[in-house]
Write a protein that holds these residues in place. Structure first.
Motif, mmCIF file in Angstrom:
data_model
loop_
_atom_site.group_PDB
_atom_site.id
_atom_site.type_symbol
_atom_site.label_atom_id
_atom_site.label_comp_id
_atom_site.label_asym_id
_atom_site.label_seq_id
_atom_site.Cartn_x
_atom_site.Cartn_y
_atom_site.Cartn_z
ATOM 1 N N THR A 235 0.664 -1.005 -0.174
ATOM 2 C CA THR A 235 0.100 -0.080 0.005
ATOM 3 C C THR A 235 0.819 1.356 0.013
ATOM 4 O OG1 THR A 235 -0.215 -0.304 2.357
ATOM 5 C CG2 THR A 235 -2.293 -0.920 1.088
ATOM 6 N N LYS A 238 5.265 3.618 -4.151
ATOM 7 C CA LYS A 238 4.598 3.959 -5.496
ATOM 8 C C LYS A 238 4.311 2.919 -6.614
ATOM 9 C CE LYS A 238 4.886 8.889 -5.535
ATOM 10 N NZ LYS A 238 4.809 8.993 -4.021
ATOM 11 N N TRP A 279 -4.921 -7.553 -4.902
ATOM 12 C CA TRP A 279 -4.973 -6.064 -5.578
ATOM 13 C C TRP A 279 -5.213 -6.639 -7.107
ATOM 14 C CZ3 TRP A 279 -0.926 -8.556 -2.924
ATOM 15 C CH2 TRP A 279 0.185 -9.080 -3.898
ATOM 16 N N VAL A 282 -3.979 -1.316 -11.000
ATOM 17 C CA VAL A 282 -3.906 0.139 -9.965
ATOM 18 C C VAL A 282 -5.126 0.829 -9.814
ATOM 19 C CG1 VAL A 282 -1.604 0.364 -10.801
ATOM 20 C CG2 VAL A 282 -3.335 1.472 -12.068
ATOM 21 N N THR A 283 -5.156 1.304 -8.879
ATOM 22 C CA THR A 283 -6.577 2.048 -8.532
ATOM 23 C C THR A 283 -5.955 3.706 -8.279
ATOM 24 O OG1 THR A 283 -7.371 0.298 -7.337
ATOM 25 C CG2 THR A 283 -8.448 2.176 -6.867
ATOM 26 N N ARG A 284 -6.768 4.455 -8.982
ATOM 27 C CA ARG A 284 -6.363 5.786 -8.800
ATOM 28 C C ARG A 284 -6.195 6.394 -7.580
ATOM 29 N NH1 ARG A 284 -8.657 10.045 -13.176
ATOM 30 N NH2 ARG A 284 -8.028 11.813 -11.788
ATOM 31 N N ASP A 285 -5.161 7.112 -7.290
ATOM 32 C CA ASP A 285 -4.865 7.800 -5.825
ATOM 33 C C ASP A 285 -5.110 6.658 -4.575
ATOM 34 O OD1 ASP A 285 -4.757 10.281 -7.188
ATOM 35 O OD2 ASP A 285 -6.999 10.489 -7.396
ATOM 36 N N ASP A 286 -4.864 5.551 -4.923
ATOM 37 C CA ASP A 286 -4.895 4.496 -3.631
ATOM 38 C C ASP A 286 -3.776 3.379 -4.088
ATOM 39 O OD1 ASP A 286 -5.532 3.096 -1.743
ATOM 40 O OD2 ASP A 286 -7.493 2.409 -2.236
ATOM 41 N N PRO A 288 -0.046 1.722 -4.675
ATOM 42 C CA PRO A 288 0.624 1.775 -5.753
ATOM 43 C C PRO A 288 0.061 2.190 -6.932
ATOM 44 C CG PRO A 288 1.023 -0.371 -4.823
ATOM 45 C CD PRO A 288 -0.114 0.160 -4.264
ATOM 46 N N GLN A 289 0.885 3.209 -7.937
ATOM 47 C CA GLN A 289 0.184 3.770 -9.115
ATOM 48 C C GLN A 289 1.041 3.249 -10.177
ATOM 49 O OE1 GLN A 289 -2.859 6.231 -9.082
ATOM 50 N NE2 GLN A 289 -2.506 4.902 -7.218
ATOM 51 N N GLU A 290 1.658 2.092 -10.158
ATOM 52 C CA GLU A 290 2.225 1.478 -11.100
ATOM 53 C C GLU A 290 2.329 0.117 -10.776
ATOM 54 O OE1 GLU A 290 5.429 3.421 -13.346
ATOM 55 O OE2 GLU A 290 6.302 1.404 -13.761
#
Lengths: 486, 243
Positions: A235, A238, A279, A282-286, A288-290
């Protein structure tokens, strides 16, 4: 050299390494205590489920069906992960996987990564590859951290530091974490590790995980753990990279129901493990973003090609077979020379690296069958062991040249097969034994044997062959009966 | 019933007393015993050590010798396990359909002695008398290959005069494992050491099991230690009578 030979260093042979391990009284004590405790816990929670055998059968059936259509499900998984915003990479072997991962870390100019406990990354020696690329990997699972700080290899697939007791860990932490005062109370030891790790979680940009499961239909990856440190890795950073062996896939969420009952009970002896994380891309703004998924073969498709050996790929890495194994309990994990020790290691390692590179491992078992009995996905480990022994022998006979053919064991086995194929020869051998044993017999017992059989008399006496075989007695009896009826 | 006795090469050569006791017991229970002299070895050692090609002729021989039997009984769980559980695999490897069929027809008729008595004949009290303190070691192949369950214990509990004591950690392997005892002698000894301690803890005079191979391993060490405990095959207890 096979591409996946990075898995292990198989020198010396198991029997030699085991002999050394057996001498270590601290290890014997630690292992005996730990395996007995976990065995009892497992037995208690498994005993609670009236449908345990049906669950095992379901686990086996799901795994075998999935492996039969592995190509289909892998492509489905790739598509699902991409749809959810993740990237998918295919790695034929360890070096390909390491190259892919190193490149991703480099792109982000990261010098440090944090890791969730993962056997698959141990298998490919990822930490070493990262180090060579100037990247420091920190293990965040407590036991993995202990092993990393000690500069050792894991000795158990679930509890890598099973061979260490708490006073040994206290000394290690005081030496490596710069802690001045520390008791050997497990709570204090955990707190020392926590203080060290918390900073890493908050500052490291890239995390690397393995995978317990991957759901093909949705592209979801899942991890089960006890400490919650894994969830921190999943969590906070990034970038998240997950490495999974291609056999870890399950077709649907519904299949998971079976395995989430089988795995915790078989591994830690708990009804449910404390942290279960899933998981999907990716989930926006939540979180890792990659997200990158690395699908690793590293010998698995060869295992899949073997009709008897392929059941090895059912394994969900629960470690119940290690904890129940009377050999593992006494030798510990290091004697197996692989990241996969114990009964599962004795069948997986030789298949991944080729039996010719691990020929002593299939023999590291008394074939007692306890592992098969506890396996939650019904891998018939003794069957695979015997199958691999046959491969070792065949390799020796057909490709071992003159040395293989003249191997004393091979010669003895050939001669005995011929002798047992002929009653006259068999009876002659019996008589030869009865007559020829006298120089070795003392008071009815043989206390020292030469050559290959010396291992027997190192600790055990052998009673001398009786002068009358059963068949001699039978013949005599028949004769007397015939005489009486005349 | 006409019982064909499969003595096993091991018992034939090293433990003829077990064979004599088997004959005595079965005859006492009203069965006739036949001993085909052409029998030799089931091939277990070859198979378990990886010499499958060398084991196949022994499968063929066994089927020829016992093919016509009404029922085959052996005082050895591991050899019966070999025949019943692993002959089908070896027959398949031979690629010989006639052998595959013959093995399939024969294997359901092959029994280990205690399962034959308890499950096939439905007998638990065989009229035995054995006034000694005895502990029972369930061998791995009797438990986990043949699944004889508690058949041996049910028979022992009905023996008159016996003082039967529970062996701690009974289901742990004794460390024999055939060629394992020689190839991995050190690990085998470490396992055996713990088994010996369990046996001694019971203060038993006799350690009993359904396999002479494991008993030779345990008994050989007990003798070396001068432990004052002897090993006896279960059939020798079952064949014992008063007077």
């Amino acid at each position: 050299m096979r591409p996946n030979s990075v898995v292990i260093e198989l020198t010396p042979k198991f029997e030699k390494a085991a002999k050394q391990a057996l001498e270590n009284t601290q290890l014997r004590r630690n292992m005996g205590k730990a395996t007995q405790t976990i065995r009892a816990k497992r037995a208690a929670v498994v005993g609670e489920l009236p449908d345990w055998q049906a669950l095992r059968e379901a686990g086996r059936a799901i795994k075998e069906r999935t492996l039969r259509h592995l190509d289909h499900y892998l492509l489905q998984l790739e598509e699902s992960v991409k749809r959810a915003g993740g990237h998918v990479h295919w790695a034929r072997d360890a070096s390909e996987a390491n190259r892919i991962i190193t490149n991703i870390v480099r792109v982000h100019q990261a010098r440090e990564v944090i890791k969730i406990k993962s056997l698959t990354t141990d298998e490919i020696r990822l930490n070493k590859a990262l180090k060579e690329a100037g990247i420091t990997a920190t293990e965040t699972d407590l036991a993995e951290l202990i092993i990393q700080l000690a500069g050792e290899h894991s000795s158990h697939i679930l509890v890598p530091a099973i061979h260490k007791n708490r006073s040994e860990i206290r000394e290690l932490f005081m030496r490596t974490l710069g802690v001045k005062e520390l008791s050997d109370n497990p709570k204090d030891l955990a707190a020392a590790a926590r203080a060290y790790l918390r900073h890493k979680f908050l500052t490291t940009p890239v995390a690397i995980s393995g995978a317990n499961f991957a759901i093909a239909e949705s592209g979801t990856i899942g991890i089960v753990e006890s400490e919650g440190n894994g969830r921190m890795c999943l969590t906070l950073p990034k970038v998240l990279i997950s490495v999974m062996g291609i056999e870890k896939i399950l077709p649907t969420w519904q299949d998971l129901e079976v395995f989430l009952q089988l795995l915790p009970r078989s591994s830690t002896g708990e009804r449910m493990n404390p942290y279960t994380s899933f998981w999907t891309g990716v989930t926006r703004d939540d979180g890792p973003q990659e997200f990158h998924l690395v699908l690793l073969d590293n010998g698995r498709s060869q295992v899949l090609a073997d009709e008897i050996g392929r059941q090895t790929l059912n394994c969900i890495r629960c470690s119940a077979c290690l904890n129940i194994c009377p050999v593992y309990e006494r030798t510990g994990g290091h004697a197996y020379g692989s990241v996969y020790p114990g009964p599962i290691g004795a069948i997986l390692t030789p298949q991944l690296v080729g039996v010719e590179h691990a020929s002593s491992l299939p023999y590291a078992s008394s074939l007692c069958g306890a592992c098969y009995e506890v396996c939650p996905v019904k891998i018939n480990i003794p069957e695979v062991l015997v199958h691999l022994r046959a491969k070792v022998v065949r390799e020796k006979q057909d490709h071992g040249g003159l040395k293989g053919k003249l191997d004393p064991e091979n010669l003895a086995m050939q001669a005995m097969s011929r002798m047992f194929s002929n009653r006259v020869a068999y009876e002659a051998a019996q008589r030869m034994g009865q007559k020829g044993q006298w120089p070795m017999v003392k008071d009815g017992y043989i206390t020292s044997l030469p050559g290959l059989l010396g291992g027997w008399t190192a600790m055990r006496d052998l009673q001398a062959l009786p002068q009358e075989t059963f068949r001699d007695w039978w013949r005599k009896r028949k004769k007397q009966e015939e005489k009486a009826s005349e | 019933m006409r019982v064909s006795l499969f003595i096993t090469c091991f018992n034939d050569t090293l433990f003829p007393g077990t064979g004599r006791a088997t004959v005595e017991l079965l005859e006492r229970l009203g069965h006739s015993v036949d001993f085909p002299l052409e029998q030799t070895c089931c091939g277990q050692m070859h198979f378990n050590t990886g010499y499958q090609r060398e084991a196949i002729p022994l499968v063929r021989r066994f089927v020829e010798v016992f093919g016509d039997a009404e029922v085959v009984v052996a005082p050895s769980a591991s050899c019966v396990g070999m025949v019943r559980e692993f002959y089908p695999r070896l027959a398949e490897l031979s690629g010989d359909q006639a052998l595959i069929d013959a093995v399939a027809a024969l294997t359901p008729k092959v029994y280990e002695l205690t399962e034959f008595l308890v499950y096939k004949l439905g007998i638990e009290d065989v009229g035995a008398y054995y006034p000694h303190r005895v502990t029972y070691h369930p061998t791995c192949h009797s438990l986990r290959v043949l699944h004889v369950g508690d058949a041996p214990l049910r028979l022992l509990r009905k023996v008159r005069g016996i003082d039967l004591v529970t062996l701690p950690d009974a289901e742990q392997c004794c460390g024999f494992g055939g060629t394992f005892a020689v190839k991995n002698a050190d690990t085998s000894m470490a396992m055996l050491g713990d088994k010996l301690r369990s046996v001694r803890e019971t203060k038993a005079e006799v350690c009993v099991a359904a396999d002479n191979s494991c008993l030779m391993h345990i008994g050989g060490a007990l003798h070396r230690e001068r432990a004052g405990v002897r090993t006896v095959h279960i059939v020798e207890i079952l064949a014992s009578t008063e007077g």
